[in-house]
Enzyme design. Structure first.
Site, PDB file in Angstrom:
ATOM      1  N   GLU A  73      -6.307   6.599  11.330  1.00 28.10           N
ATOM      2  CA  GLU A  73      -6.481   5.256  10.772  1.00 28.10           C
ATOM      3  C   GLU A  73      -6.247   4.198  11.852  1.00 28.10           C
ATOM      4  O   GLU A  73      -5.163   4.113  12.422  1.00 28.10           O
ATOM      5  CB  GLU A  73      -5.494   5.051   9.623  1.00 28.10           C
ATOM      6  CG  GLU A  73      -5.422   3.626   9.084  1.00 28.10           C
ATOM      7  CD  GLU A  73      -4.329   3.467   8.035  1.00 28.10           C
ATOM      8  OE1 GLU A  73      -4.353   4.227   7.055  1.00 28.10           O
ATOM      9  OE2 GLU A  73      -3.432   2.619   8.215  1.00 28.10           O
TER      10      GLU A  73
ATOM     11  N   GLU B 158     -11.040   6.572   0.548  1.00 28.23           N
ATOM     12  CA  GLU B 158      -9.703   6.095   0.204  1.00 28.23           C
ATOM     13  C   GLU B 158      -9.156   6.804  -1.030  1.00 28.23           C
ATOM     14  O   GLU B 158      -7.948   6.924  -1.209  1.00 28.23           O
ATOM     15  CB  GLU B 158      -9.744   4.592  -0.080  1.00 28.23           C
ATOM     16  CG  GLU B 158      -9.359   3.714   1.079  1.00 28.23           C
ATOM     17  CD  GLU B 158      -7.883   3.821   1.430  1.00 28.23           C
ATOM     18  OE1 GLU B 158      -7.025   3.380   0.661  1.00 28.23           O
ATOM     19  OE2 GLU B 158      -7.588   4.384   2.500  1.00 28.23           O
TER      20      GLU B 158
ATOM     21  N   ARG C 284       0.904  -1.147   0.000  1.00 26.61           N
ATOM     22  CA  ARG C 284       0.000   0.000   0.000  1.00 26.61           C
ATOM     23  C   ARG C 284       0.938   1.190   0.000  1.00 26.61           C
ATOM     24  O   ARG C 284       1.696   1.402   0.936  1.00 26.61           O
ATOM     25  CB  ARG C 284      -0.889  -0.015   1.252  1.00 26.61           C
ATOM     26  CG  ARG C 284      -1.702   1.270   1.456  1.00 26.61           C
ATOM     27  CD  ARG C 284      -2.738   1.412   0.333  1.00 26.61           C
ATOM     28  NE  ARG C 284      -3.658   2.504   0.621  1.00 26.61           N
ATOM     29  CZ  ARG C 284      -3.492   3.759   0.198  1.00 26.61           C
ATOM     30  NH1 ARG C 284      -2.422   4.071  -0.517  1.00 26.61           N
ATOM     31  NH2 ARG C 284      -4.376   4.692   0.470  1.00 26.61           N
TER      32      ARG C 284
ATOM     33  N   HIS D 128      -3.096  10.438   5.623  1.00 25.73           N
ATOM     34  CA  HIS D 128      -4.514  10.799   5.560  1.00 25.73           C
ATOM     35  C   HIS D 128      -4.788  12.038   6.404  1.00 25.73           C
ATOM     36  O   HIS D 128      -4.011  12.365   7.315  1.00 25.73           O
ATOM     37  CB  HIS D 128      -5.411   9.682   6.108  1.00 25.73           C
ATOM     38  CG  HIS D 128      -5.129   8.313   5.584  1.00 25.73           C
ATOM     39  ND1 HIS D 128      -5.542   7.900   4.346  1.00 25.73           N
ATOM     40  CD2 HIS D 128      -4.485   7.250   6.141  1.00 25.73           C
ATOM     41  CE1 HIS D 128      -5.166   6.638   4.153  1.00 25.73           C
ATOM     42  NE2 HIS D 128      -4.517   6.230   5.223  1.00 25.73           N
TER      43      HIS D 128
ATOM     44  N   HIS E  36       3.058   6.807   6.231  1.00 29.81           N
ATOM     45  CA  HIS E  36       3.346   5.408   6.537  1.00 29.81           C
ATOM     46  C   HIS E  36       3.205   4.558   5.283  1.00 29.81           C
ATOM     47  O   HIS E  36       2.659   5.005   4.269  1.00 29.81           O
ATOM     48  CB  HIS E  36       2.426   4.887   7.639  1.00 29.81           C
ATOM     49  CG  HIS E  36       0.957   5.057   7.354  1.00 29.81           C
ATOM     50  ND1 HIS E  36       0.298   6.258   7.535  1.00 29.81           N
ATOM     51  CD2 HIS E  36       0.022   4.177   6.895  1.00 29.81           C
ATOM     52  CE1 HIS E  36      -0.985   6.113   7.214  1.00 29.81           C
ATOM     53  NE2 HIS E  36      -1.176   4.855   6.813  1.00 29.81           N
TER      54      HIS E  36
ATOM     55  N   HIS F 295       1.972   6.905   2.052  1.00 32.83           N
ATOM     56  CA  HIS F 295       0.843   7.827   2.022  1.00 32.83           C
ATOM     57  C   HIS F 295       0.567   8.385   3.415  1.00 32.83           C
ATOM     58  O   HIS F 295       1.146   7.951   4.405  1.00 32.83           O
ATOM     59  CB  HIS F 295      -0.409   7.105   1.498  1.00 32.83           C
ATOM     60  CG  HIS F 295      -0.916   6.029   2.429  1.00 32.83           C
ATOM     61  ND1 HIS F 295      -0.304   4.798   2.549  1.00 32.83           N
ATOM     62  CD2 HIS F 295      -1.961   6.009   3.290  1.00 32.83           C
ATOM     63  CE1 HIS F 295      -0.958   4.063   3.443  1.00 32.83           C
ATOM     64  NE2 HIS F 295      -1.957   4.776   3.913  1.00 32.83           N
TER      65      HIS F 295
END
Length: 458
Positions: free
Chosen positions: A171, A232, A162, A167, A210, A165
């Site tokens: 999370e 997302e 993943r 946010h 992360h 990134h």
């Protein structure tokens, strides 16, 4: 003339002219077909034949509200006791079979609550490149009243990432199966890395960059965010940052020549395959002058190693900031309910409950004051949502253990249990209010049960 015109219009589709092509009826009808006619009778049309049989629970008193297992019923019908009626269709039999409490709700249902159910299987799946994995989400787009939390179910194939990134939302994650390596750095430059496996939890605060990489067996994990409208698709990706920053600025920022950025990706990566992570995590344990993140601020918690609290009808495991401080407002319980049992009737005074069903099948009745109650059916992969102080239970309706996680936005996992409340209230008040017998009042438990046992034959 009107009657003749209507009769001719009715016959037109069936008229043929000898030795000529069939007459093609007009694309639109005629005004002669509108309204009342004193001389023309509505033609009789035979109703389709409906063959069905009712389950025993459909014949009992409405208030008993037994679960109706329509899974193997050929033609389930919206009938309970003296209410409802048969349904010749059109209809979707598959949905009717797995949502019996919507098709034939118990007599205790009343009015309309929020929609407390969303199957992740109906969410649009976002596929990673090179068969690296996928992700699907639930948010207020599909559950408009689930305003406090949103969720993502994500799968990474072995060695897949993943992408790096961050946010704008916090999370919280529960690993569902497999294992992965997670890595982050905080605003002080302190670094973090850990391997987590099925049953473990991680948490990244808003803005903390992360990455996640699946290990040899791949990984699937549940993500819960503290914003109901989280998407997302709005994640800040490292590849997008580079794509949308002038290369001259990148060169100046990193003290590198322009040529260093000629091969950056020309599109986002999101989920993609990478070089397998080294077996020895120490090879990736980057340290800086700021050092590593202290254990008290760790972004991971090895929840899989926490023993479950066993109760008569199953087990419960609770995690909240008392044991995992970094997740300051996330509290959760992983609940196992044996066949025939149920998560006792309860409510959460300070938080909505966001629930994800991991295994088995269940139903729950959401009661909203003053008198609305709706019953919903759930399968593995479904999301449930129960607003704060709205009472509900979760009953195992299958023949295997039911497993689900309930997540709160709260600094401590708390609930109010209906049974404990009544057992802690003077018996005369209970008797005068509910007309319960002394023997029933004596059987009430003064301790929370969390899960109560039952029999599938009850």
């Amino acid at each position: 003339m009107k009657v003749k015109a209507r009769a001719l219009c009715v016959l037109l589709p069936f008229l043929t002219i000898s030795n000529a092509a069939p007459v093609n009826p007009p694309l639109k009808g005629s005004e002669a077909l509108t309204g009342y006619s004193s001389t023309e009778k509505v033609p009789s049309r035979a109703q389709p034949k409906i063959d069905y049989s009712l389950l025993p629970g459909q014949k009992e008193d409405l208030k008993i509200g037994s679960y109706l297992d329509f899974e193997n019923v050929a033609n389930p019908q919206p009938i309970r006791g003296s209410t409802g009626g048969d349904d010749p269709g059109p209809r979707n039999y598959y949905y009717d079979r797995i949502n019996s409490d919507k098709l034939a709700p118990p007599g205790t249902d009343h009015g309309s609550t929020i929609n407390a159910q969303w199957p992740m299987g109906l969410s649009h799946n976002r596929l990673g490149i090179e068969n690296a994995g996928w992700a699907r989400q639930e948010n207020t787009d599909v559950m408009p009243d689930a305003v406090e939390m949103a969720g993502v179910d994500m799968r990474l194939e072995p060695s897949a990432y993943r992408e790096l990134h961050w946010h704008v939302a916090a999370e919280w994650s529960l690993v569902l199966n497999g294992s992965c390596r997670i890595q982050a750095v905080d605003e002080n430059g302190e670094t973090f890395i850990d391997d987590v496996t099925a049953g473990d939890v991680w948490f990244f605060p808003p803005g903390i960059p992360h990455s996640i990489q699946a290990l040899d067996d791949g990984v699937e994990f549940l993500l819960v965010f503290d914003q109901g409208d989280f998407s997302e698709d709005n994640t800040f990706l490292a590849s997008e940052v580079f794509l949308h920053t002038p290369k001259s600025v990148l060169a100046k920022n990193f003290g590198a020549p322009l040529a260093a950025f000629e091969n950056i990706p020309d599109d986002e990566l999101y989920i993609f395959r990478g070089t397998p992570a080294p077996a020895d995590i120490e090879e990736q344990n980057v340290t800086t002058p700021s050092g590593v993140i202290p254990r008290t601020k760790s972004y991971s918690y090895h929840f899989s190693e926490q023993p479950a609290h066993e109760v008569a009808g199953g087990s419960v495991k609770i995690i909240d900031p008392q044991s995992f401080p970094i997740a300051s407002n996330f509290s959760a319980a992983v609940v196992t309910v044996h066949p025939g049992g149920m998560r006792e009737v309860h409510w959460h005074p300070t938080s909505d409950e966001w629930t994800f069903f991991i295994q088995g099948s269940a139903r729950a009745t959401l009661f909203s004051a003053p008198s609305s109650a709706n019953t919903f059916d759930y399968r593995a992969g479904d999301v449930g949502y129960f607003p704060k102080s709205n009472s509900h239970y979760i009953e195992n309706t299958g023949d295997e253990d039911l497993i689900f996680v309930e997540v709160l936005q709260a600094p401590e996992f708390t609930d109010m249990a209906l049974g404990q409340w009544l057992a802690s209230t003077p018996r005369q008040i209970i008797s005068d209010t509910l007309n319960l017998s002394n023997s029933t009042i004596d059987s009430l438990k003064k301790e929370k049960q969390y899960v109560v046992a039952g029999s599938t034959s009850d």
